[in-house]
Scaffold this active site. Structure first.
Site, PDB file in Angstrom:
ATOM      1  N   ALA A   1      30.624  21.647  -0.115  1.00  0.00           N
ATOM      2  CA  ALA A   1      30.253  23.055  -0.308  1.00  0.00           C
ATOM      3  C   ALA A   1      28.751  23.159  -0.534  1.00  0.00           C
ATOM      4  O   ALA A   1      28.281  23.932  -1.362  1.00  0.00           O
ATOM      5  CB  ALA A   1      31.030  23.653  -1.474  1.00  0.00           C
TER       6      ALA A   1
ATOM      7  N   ASP B   1      24.263  27.941  11.350  1.00  0.00           N
ATOM      8  CA  ASP B   1      25.269  26.883  11.216  1.00  0.00           C
ATOM      9  C   ASP B   1      26.682  27.417  11.487  1.00  0.00           C
ATOM     10  O   ASP B   1      27.495  26.745  12.130  1.00  0.00           O
ATOM     11  CB  ASP B   1      25.226  26.270   9.812  1.00  0.00           C
ATOM     12  CG  ASP B   1      24.079  25.285   9.635  1.00  0.00           C
ATOM     13  OD1 ASP B   1      23.557  24.785  10.652  1.00  0.00           O
ATOM     14  OD2 ASP B   1      23.712  25.006   8.479  1.00  0.00           O
TER      15      ASP B   1
ATOM     16  N   LYS C   1      17.373  24.052   2.225  1.00  0.00           N
ATOM     17  CA  LYS C   1      17.952  25.310   2.724  1.00  0.00           C
ATOM     18  C   LYS C   1      17.996  26.393   1.639  1.00  0.00           C
ATOM     19  O   LYS C   1      17.759  27.571   1.927  1.00  0.00           O
ATOM     20  CB  LYS C   1      19.363  25.062   3.256  1.00  0.00           C
ATOM     21  CG  LYS C   1      19.400  24.314   4.588  1.00  0.00           C
ATOM     22  CD  LYS C   1      20.837  24.146   5.040  1.00  0.00           C
ATOM     23  CE  LYS C   1      20.924  23.404   6.363  1.00  0.00           C
ATOM     24  NZ  LYS C   1      22.321  23.167   6.764  1.00  0.00           N
TER      25      LYS C   1
END
Ligand SMILES: NC(=O)c1ccc[n+]([C@@H]2O[C@H](COP(=O)([O-])OP(=O)(O)OC[C@H]3O[C@@H](n4cnc5c(N)ncnc54)[C@H](OP(=O)(O)O)[C@@H]3O)[C@@H](O)[C@H]2O)c1
Length: 320
Positions: free
Chosen positions: A135, A110, A69
């Site tokens: 995180a 998301d 990502k």
């Protein structure tokens, strides 16, 4: 005649993914013709080669998952800010890529997926104390949504401290004093949390339940059993995820009603659903909503995420 659209998912170890089934349903619901492929990439150079196919017009849209990502964000020419994000500081790892004119655009659905799944479970975060475990790409994408939804306090903990601290600094720039970085492994201060959101790789893919239990044994399970918080696990598995199974073993109740309305083809009525404890199928609900968000970015067509969800729940039939 319009050529069939070609979408896919880039990630590592994605053989278990439910995304093809979700997008198959989206094609059916929208009447758009196309395909959705699992594009398993061993390393960054393989992922970059797939991203390049968007620029060449060989693909029409990509979902991106762990561990690519951040790479997707770096590769994109432009960032499309999710509508619910209040500030430009929330550029974060991208789970969606597509071409807009001649630019490669990255975005993330998301946060939208999380917010929609919380809404469908009728979870009201107003004034709540929320613990976010993780995180990474997903944690960064959803943290702002949790505060935008009204959480009074957000504690962020991550195995490696730096990403949690960086995220908390960015959140506090928009919601001063609302976010706190919490040491991974420190149970003090967590007993009275109202909502736990799990967004790590624990329980994902090859991580075994024993490993999950060992990694999360420091959490205040006894206090949570006495006063159960809501537990929303982003990971999805056919039934209980390893984190949900661990919570159940510690005495938290399991609530499976999130799955009932989509399967029955109905909407959950307000006041009909007071979920307590583990929100079973939360990961699937979030996945369906983030997939619907990506499908809309790629095609401009909104599809019914609840009907997409119904297609991946246990007991799904072909005409859901
Ligand atoms: N349902 C959905 O729609 C949806 C959407 C997105 C993601 N997810 C799920 O959310 C999870 C996180 O995804 P992501 O995109 O954020 O992945 P990611 O960017 O690769 O981040 C991985 C996260 O997991 C943590 N982690 C990895 N191994 C760990 C361990 N052994 N113990 C504790 N923490 C560990 C990492 O901590 P470090 O920083 O210390 O490495 C990091 O916080 C995955 O399980 C994914 O399947 C679900």
């Amino acid at each position: 005649m319009i050529a069939p659209l070609r979408f896919g998912l880039v990630g590592t170890g994605i053989g278990h993914s439910l995304s093809p089934r979700l997008h198959e349903k989206a094609f059916e619901l929208s009447g758009i013709t196309g395909s959705y492929a699992l594009l398993d990439c061993a390393d960054a150079s393989a992922a970059l080669a797939v991203f390049a196919q968007l620029r060449l017009g060989d693909l029409d849209g990509l979902n991106v998952t762990t561990p690519f990502k951040a790479l997707a964000l770096q590769t994109a020419d432009a960032w499309l800010r999710p509508a619910s994000h209040r500030s430009g500081v929330f550029t974060h790892p991208a789970n969606t890529l597509f071409m807009q004119e001649d630019r490669l655009v990255g975005s993330s659905t998301d946060g939208h997926g999380l917010a929609a799944a919380l809404r469908s479970a009728q979870v009201d975060l107003a004034g709540k104390r929320v613990l976010l475990l993780g995180a990474g790409g997903a944690g960064q994408a959803i943290a702002a949504e949790l505060l935008a939804a009204g959480a009074a306090q957000l504690r962020v903990t991550n195995r490696t401290p730096a990403p949690a601290h960086a995220l908390v600094d960015r959140l506090n720039a928009v919601w001063p004093h609302h976010a706190h970085a919490h040491d991974w492994g420190e149970a003090r201060g967590l007993a009275d949390m109202d909502v736990i959101v799990h967004a790590t790789l624990l329980g994902h893919g090859q991580v075994l339940p024993d490993t999950v239990a060992a990694q999360l044994d420091w959490l205040p399970w006894q206090a949570w059993a006495a006063r159960p918080p809501l537990l929303a696990d982003l990971v999805y598995a056919p039934e209980l995820t390893p984190v949900q199974a661990l919570a159940r073993a510690h005495g938290l109740p399991v609530d499976d009603r999130l799955a009932q309305a989509p399967i029955a083809g109905t909407r959950i009525q307000q006041d009909n659903l007071q979920i307590v404890g583990i929100i079973q199928y939360f990961g699937q609900a979030m996945l369906a909503h983030q997939a619907a968000g990506a499908f809309e970015l790629w095609t401009g067509v909104a599809v019914d995420a609840q009907r997409m969800l119904a297609a991946i729940l246990p007991g799904a039939t072909s005409n859901t």
